[in-house]
Every structure is written in structure tokens, then in C-alpha cells.
Design a protein around this motif. Structure first.
Motif, PDB file in Angstrom:
ATOM      1  N   LYS A  22       0.319   2.325  11.434  1.00  0.00           N
ATOM      2  CA  LYS A  22       0.006   3.620  12.220  1.00  0.00           C
ATOM      3  C   LYS A  22       1.759   3.921  12.442  1.00  0.00           C
ATOM      4  CE  LYS A  22      -3.925   2.511  14.803  1.00  0.00           C
ATOM      5  NZ  LYS A  22      -4.970   3.621  14.382  1.00  0.00           N
ATOM      6  N   ALA A  23       1.955   5.272  11.866  1.00  0.00           N
ATOM      7  CA  ALA A  23       3.149   5.760  11.788  1.00  0.00           C
ATOM      8  C   ALA A  23       3.149   7.139  12.771  1.00  0.00           C
ATOM      9  CB  ALA A  23       3.706   6.176  10.718  1.00  0.00           C
ATOM     10  N   GLN A  24       3.912   7.416  13.787  1.00  0.00           N
ATOM     11  CA  GLN A  24       3.975   8.730  14.292  1.00  0.00           C
ATOM     12  C   GLN A  24       5.226   9.323  13.600  1.00  0.00           C
ATOM     13  OE1 GLN A  24       2.005  10.254  16.505  1.00  0.00           O
ATOM     14  NE2 GLN A  24       3.481  11.981  16.328  1.00  0.00           N
ATOM     15  N   PHE A  25       5.074  10.281  12.941  1.00  0.00           N
ATOM     16  CA  PHE A  25       6.133  10.862  12.051  1.00  0.00           C
ATOM     17  C   PHE A  25       6.748  12.130  12.383  1.00  0.00           C
ATOM     18  CE2 PHE A  25       7.077  10.148   7.119  1.00  0.00           C
ATOM     19  CZ  PHE A  25       8.343  10.266   7.563  1.00  0.00           C
ATOM     20  N   ASN A  26       7.839  12.291  12.926  1.00  0.00           N
ATOM     21  CA  ASN A  26       8.589  13.599  13.262  1.00  0.00           C
ATOM     22  C   ASN A  26       9.397  13.867  12.125  1.00  0.00           C
ATOM     23  OD1 ASN A  26      10.937  15.016  14.494  1.00  0.00           O
ATOM     24  ND2 ASN A  26       9.082  15.755  15.763  1.00  0.00           N
ATOM     25  N   VAL A  27       9.254  15.110  11.386  1.00  0.00           N
ATOM     26  CA  VAL A  27       9.928  15.673  10.535  1.00  0.00           C
ATOM     27  C   VAL A  27      10.727  16.963  10.803  1.00  0.00           C
ATOM     28  CG1 VAL A  27       9.953  16.408   7.763  1.00  0.00           C
ATOM     29  CG2 VAL A  27       8.299  14.697   8.771  1.00  0.00           C
ATOM     30  N   ALA A  28      12.065  16.958  10.563  1.00  0.00           N
ATOM     31  CA  ALA A  28      12.701  18.249  10.778  1.00  0.00           C
ATOM     32  C   ALA A  28      13.371  18.586   9.304  1.00  0.00           C
ATOM     33  CB  ALA A  28      13.601  18.113  11.860  1.00  0.00           C
ATOM     34  N   ASP A  29      12.879  19.525   8.696  1.00  0.00           N
ATOM     35  CA  ASP A  29      13.326  19.846   7.251  1.00  0.00           C
ATOM     36  C   ASP A  29      14.188  21.133   7.458  1.00  0.00           C
ATOM     37  OD1 ASP A  29      13.869  20.515   4.663  1.00  0.00           O
ATOM     38  OD2 ASP A  29      12.075  19.947   3.809  1.00  0.00           O
ATOM     39  N   LEU A  69       5.226   6.980   2.820  1.00  0.00           N
ATOM     40  CA  LEU A  69       5.576   7.595   3.832  1.00  0.00           C
ATOM     41  C   LEU A  69       6.756   8.633   3.655  1.00  0.00           C
ATOM     42  CD1 LEU A  69       5.086   4.888   6.679  1.00  0.00           C
ATOM     43  CD2 LEU A  69       4.066   7.191   6.879  1.00  0.00           C
ATOM     44  N   VAL A  70       7.883   8.037   3.138  1.00  0.00           N
ATOM     45  CA  VAL A  70       9.151   8.941   2.785  1.00  0.00           C
ATOM     46  C   VAL A  70       8.471  10.305   1.827  1.00  0.00           C
ATOM     47  CG1 VAL A  70      11.061   9.015   1.518  1.00  0.00           C
ATOM     48  CG2 VAL A  70      10.781   7.303   3.253  1.00  0.00           C
ATOM     49  N   ALA A  71       7.854   9.967   0.715  1.00  0.00           N
ATOM     50  CA  ALA A  71       7.224  10.938   0.126  1.00  0.00           C
ATOM     51  C   ALA A  71       6.612  12.090   0.894  1.00  0.00           C
ATOM     52  CB  ALA A  71       6.527  10.498  -1.059  1.00  0.00           C
ATOM     53  N   TRP A  72       5.757  11.489   1.653  1.00  0.00           N
ATOM     54  CA  TRP A  72       4.914  12.439   2.387  1.00  0.00           C
ATOM     55  C   TRP A  72       6.016  13.261   3.464  1.00  0.00           C
ATOM     56  CZ3 TRP A  72       4.977  13.923   7.757  1.00  0.00           C
ATOM     57  CH2 TRP A  72       4.165  14.604   8.049  1.00  0.00           C
ATOM     58  N   THR A 109       3.113  -0.621  14.058  1.00  0.00           N
ATOM     59  CA  THR A 109       3.112   0.776  14.628  1.00  0.00           C
ATOM     60  C   THR A 109       4.597   1.378  14.537  1.00  0.00           C
ATOM     61  OG1 THR A 109       1.525  -0.030  16.002  1.00  0.00           O
ATOM     62  CG2 THR A 109       2.399   1.973  16.721  1.00  0.00           C
ATOM     63  N   MET A 110       4.702   2.300  14.089  1.00  0.00           N
ATOM     64  CA  MET A 110       6.062   2.733  13.999  1.00  0.00           C
ATOM     65  C   MET A 110       6.229   4.255  14.466  1.00  0.00           C
ATOM     66  SD  MET A 110       6.572   1.945  10.194  1.00  0.00           S
ATOM     67  CE  MET A 110       5.117   2.278   9.454  1.00  0.00           C
ATOM     68  N   GLN A 111       7.462   4.595  14.990  1.00  0.00           N
ATOM     69  CA  GLN A 111       7.749   5.756  15.467  1.00  0.00           C
ATOM     70  C   GLN A 111       8.988   6.269  14.648  1.00  0.00           C
ATOM     71  OE1 GLN A 111       7.053   7.702  18.446  1.00  0.00           O
ATOM     72  NE2 GLN A 111       5.571   6.401  19.220  1.00  0.00           N
ATOM     73  N   LEU A 112       8.735   7.429  13.624  1.00  0.00           N
ATOM     74  CA  LEU A 112       9.674   7.797  12.691  1.00  0.00           C
ATOM     75  C   LEU A 112      10.194   8.925  12.790  1.00  0.00           C
ATOM     76  CD1 LEU A 112       7.840   6.256   9.462  1.00  0.00           C
ATOM     77  CD2 LEU A 112       9.773   5.163  10.656  1.00  0.00           C
ATOM     78  N   GLN A 113      11.396   9.426  12.609  1.00  0.00           N
ATOM     79  CA  GLN A 113      12.015  10.519  12.663  1.00  0.00           C
ATOM     80  C   GLN A 113      12.661  10.784  11.528  1.00  0.00           C
ATOM     81  OE1 GLN A 113      12.342  13.352  14.851  1.00  0.00           O
ATOM     82  NE2 GLN A 113      13.614  14.251  12.933  1.00  0.00           N
ATOM     83  N   LEU A 114      12.389  11.944  10.717  1.00  0.00           N
ATOM     84  CA  LEU A 114      13.056  12.348   9.347  1.00  0.00           C
ATOM     85  C   LEU A 114      13.706  13.720   9.574  1.00  0.00           C
ATOM     86  CD1 LEU A 114      13.699  11.687   6.414  1.00  0.00           C
ATOM     87  CD2 LEU A 114      11.583  12.572   5.846  1.00  0.00           C
ATOM     88  N   TRP A 135      17.725  11.549   6.699  1.00  0.00           N
ATOM     89  CA  TRP A 135      18.116  10.276   7.398  1.00  0.00           C
ATOM     90  C   TRP A 135      16.705   9.961   8.348  1.00  0.00           C
ATOM     91  CZ3 TRP A 135      20.692  14.737   6.646  1.00  0.00           C
ATOM     92  CH2 TRP A 135      22.055  14.419   6.144  1.00  0.00           C
ATOM     93  N   LEU A 136      16.353   8.979   8.094  1.00  0.00           N
ATOM     94  CA  LEU A 136      14.953   8.300   8.609  1.00  0.00           C
ATOM     95  C   LEU A 136      15.734   7.360   9.718  1.00  0.00           C
ATOM     96  CD1 LEU A 136      11.930   8.242   8.397  1.00  0.00           C
ATOM     97  CD2 LEU A 136      12.258   6.098   6.985  1.00  0.00           C
ATOM     98  N   SER A 137      14.791   7.523  10.788  1.00  0.00           N
ATOM     99  CA  SER A 137      15.191   6.555  11.918  1.00  0.00           C
ATOM    100  C   SER A 137      13.957   6.018  12.289  1.00  0.00           C
ATOM    101  CB  SER A 137      16.223   7.191  12.996  1.00  0.00           C
ATOM    102  OG  SER A 137      15.593   8.126  13.390  1.00  0.00           O
ATOM    103  N   ALA A 138      14.032   4.743  12.956  1.00  0.00           N
ATOM    104  CA  ALA A 138      13.046   4.211  13.780  1.00  0.00           C
ATOM    105  C   ALA A 138      13.617   3.062  14.750  1.00  0.00           C
ATOM    106  CB  ALA A 138      11.943   3.369  12.637  1.00  0.00           C
ATOM    107  N   GLY A 139      13.521   3.659  15.916  1.00  0.00           N
ATOM    108  CA  GLY A 139      14.174   2.635  17.050  1.00  0.00           C
ATOM    109  C   GLY A 139      15.655   2.725  16.492  1.00  0.00           C
TER     110      GLY A 139
END
Length: 179
Positions: free
Chosen positions: A9-16, A44-47, A149-154, A162-166
Motif C-alpha cells: 500500500k502506498a499513500q502517494f503525494n505528487v507535486a508536479d 509507482l514512479v512511472a505513475w 505500507t509506504m508514505q511517498l512524496q514525489l 525527488w522521491l521521499s519516504a520517511g
């Protein structure tokens, strides 16, 4: 007994910042037993790099008629076809004819450059096909970030991400072989 897929599971926050796309989305992904963690993270990165409310993960490895991700319009026509790996020319042609835009995420430091040299002339015939290369060092950094379970910020700016997780982070600098 066959192995079952592992669920992530990935909670993914993207700011393009380039496209002015800002999304916060939760994904549940099944990692097929034959899929590596690096490939899962590349999905996930492609998304994230193509973030859109309508961009969906497909059956991918389980269905050869579908790409790894796609966007369809209301008429069920494929707008965006995203393929991971080093597809054969026949598959690229099929994707090109079925979709308005195709993006291939090539990876594998040893195999991808050889694949590109062998297929470059054929791929360049298709105006709607883009090829982007992600190197093994980036994939290794992405793999190190994986948790069930991941919290990702791209954050994307100037064609870099720049992808961060914790506490972990990864600079994603895609190399465009064809736009």
C-alpha cells in the motif's frame, strides 16, 4: 503450491511543478511472484511522473493485452499506454496503434542500451512513442525505500523528481532516449 502476490500500500503525494499537477492518492499494488521489488517501485514512479486522476495500474504481468499503466477516455479509448521494460517491436507497434501516447520506461544498465541500439530505428518510426531510461543505481535506491505500507512524496521540477519516504530519499533523473 503456487506463490501468491505480495500486497503493498502506498499513500502517494505528487507535486508536479512543471505541469501544475498536485495529487494525493492511495494505491494498493500486488507484486506478482515473478516481479522484482525494483520493478514494483518503477511502476509507482512511472505513475508519479505521469500523475493523473485517470491513470490506472492494470493487470500488467498477468494480462499481455494490457500495459503496466494506462489512461482511458470515456469512449474506452486508450489515451496513455505506459510500458515497463524492453518490449519487442511488435508490442510497441501494437501500443502505438491502440493509444494516443506511449511511454516506455526502459531499465537494466546492461540490457537497456543494447535493446535501444537494436530497436532505435524501429521505435523512431512512431511519433507517439517516448522512451525514458531509469538506471540501476536509481532502482536500487527505490528498492531500499520499500515497505509494505509506504508514505511517498514525489516533487517534480525541471524533468527531475525527488522521491521521499520517511527518512529515505531518492533523486530521479530520467534519461530521455526519445520524446
Amino acid at each position: 503450491m503456487a506463490q501468491k502476490a505480495t500486497i503493498y500500500k502506498a499513500q502517494f503525494n505528487v507535486a508536479d511543478l512543471d505541469r501544475h499537477v498536485y495529487l494525493d492518492k492511495t494505491h494498493t499494488l500486488a507484486c506478482h511472484p515473478s516481479e522484482t521489488i525494483q520493478r514494483l517501485m518503477l511502476r509507482l514512479v512511472a505513475w508519479g511522473l505521469n500523475a493523473d486522476e485517470e491513470l490506472l495500474f492494470t493487470k500488467g504481468l498477468c494480462d499481455t493485452d494490457e500495459p503496466d499503466l494506462w489512461t482511458k477516455n470515456l469512449n474506452d479509448e486508450i489515451e496513455l499506454w505506459i510500458e515497463l521494460g524492453l518490449p519487442e517491436e511488435k508490442r510497441i507497434r501494437k501500443a502505438s496503434h491502440r493509444s494516443k501516447k506511449v511511454v516506455i520506461f526502459a531499465y537494466g544498465d546492461n540490457a537497456a542500451p543494447v535493446w535501444w541500439q537494436q530497436n532505435k530505428g524501429k521505435v523512431m518510426q512512431y511519433d507517439n512513442v517516448s522512451v525514458v531510461y531509469i538506471n540501476d543505481a536509481t532502482l536500487a535506491e527505490l528498492e531500499a525505500m520499500v515497505e509494505r505500507t509506504m508514505q511517498l512524496q514525489l516533487t517534480i521540477e525541471g524533468e527531475q523528481g525527488w522521491l521521499s519516504a520517511g527518512d529515505a530519499s531518492c533523486n530521479i533523473a530520467p534519461e530521455w532516449w526519445q520524446r
